[in-house]
Design a protein around this motif. Structure first.
Motif, PDB file in Angstrom:
ATOM      1  N   LEU A 123       0.665  -1.308  -0.085  1.00 11.45           N
ATOM      2  CA  LEU A 123       0.144   0.008   0.063  1.00 11.45           C
ATOM      3  C   LEU A 123       0.760   1.398   0.087  1.00 11.45           C
ATOM      4  O   LEU A 123       0.380   2.318   0.503  1.00 11.45           O
ATOM      5  N   ALA A 124       1.970   1.147  -0.419  1.00  9.79           N
ATOM      6  CA  ALA A 124       2.983   2.333  -0.465  1.00  9.79           C
ATOM      7  C   ALA A 124       2.570   3.585  -0.920  1.00  9.79           C
ATOM      8  O   ALA A 124       2.708   4.701  -0.873  1.00  9.79           O
ATOM      9  N   GLY A 125       1.813   3.310  -2.118  1.00  7.01           N
ATOM     10  CA  GLY A 125       1.156   4.635  -3.021  1.00  7.01           C
ATOM     11  C   GLY A 125      -0.006   5.230  -2.409  1.00  7.01           C
ATOM     12  O   GLY A 125      -0.580   5.945  -2.788  1.00  7.01           O
ATOM     13  N   PHE A 126      -0.674   4.645  -1.223  1.00 12.71           N
ATOM     14  CA  PHE A 126      -1.922   5.049  -0.628  1.00 12.71           C
ATOM     15  C   PHE A 126      -1.485   6.136   0.670  1.00 12.71           C
ATOM     16  O   PHE A 126      -0.412   5.789   1.277  1.00 12.71           O
ATOM     17  N   THR A 127      -2.369   6.943   0.549  1.00 13.67           N
ATOM     18  CA  THR A 127      -2.384   7.827   1.775  1.00 13.67           C
ATOM     19  C   THR A 127      -3.014   7.115   2.797  1.00 13.67           C
ATOM     20  O   THR A 127      -3.638   6.069   2.799  1.00 13.67           O
ATOM     21  N   ASP A 128      -2.775   7.711   4.031  1.00 15.18           N
ATOM     22  CA  ASP A 128      -3.599   7.174   5.396  1.00 15.18           C
ATOM     23  C   ASP A 128      -4.933   7.089   5.230  1.00 15.18           C
ATOM     24  O   ASP A 128      -5.872   6.057   5.393  1.00 15.18           O
TER      25      ASP A 128
END
Length: 149
Positions: A123-128
């Motif tokens: 999920l590295a490309g996802f914001t919190d």
């Protein structure tokens, strides 16, 4: 949608993309816990038992959606590996209460650290906020599935 090749009529189908995402997550999960002897289902059982010491086998199965017939062999596997203790439930002599052993707690902690790293990578490309939205949306699908049964 993904890559250079069109998936045609599959493109707008949520189920297709859920299956592909699930497959990618499962493969990376397996790599993350490689060498521990653990699988997703076993980590799930350990996590539920650690969170509710003394829980009975049937309740663990209900929480995780595991059929009763499958629970026996899974619990036996964890007991035989020295990760769970099983005792007759004092409240129901026909049931077994479960608790993690010290080795089970250590194995769970190791697996959870590996899984957290795996999820950070996936999920590295996802914001919190996006991650929270994804969890909410998936939870809505899960709840719908359990209430439809």
């Amino acid at each position: 949608m993904t890559g250079d090749h069109s998936v045609g009529a599959l493109g707008p189908l949520v189920g297709y993309h859920l299956r592909r995402a699930s497959s990618a997550f499962a493969a990376d999960f397996a790599a993350a816990v490689e060498g521990t002897g653990m699988r997703q289902v076993l980590v799930g059982i350990l996590a539920v038992v650690a969170g509710s010491p003394g829980i009975n086998q049937g309740a663990v199965g209900r929480v995780l959606g595991i059929k009763r017939a499958n629970m026996v062999s899974l619990i036996n596997e964890l007991v035989d590996a020295g990760l769970l203790d099983r005792a007759v439930d004092p409240g129901d002599r026909r049931a077994f209460s479960l608790s993690t052993t010290d080795a089970g707690g250590a194995t769970l902690a190791d697996c959870l650290a590996r899984i957290e790293a795996h999820e950070r990578k996936m999920l590295a490309g996802f914001t919190d906020a996006e991650r929270a939205t994804l969890l909410d949306l998936l939870g809505r699908i899960e709840r719908r599935e359990t209430t439809a049964a």
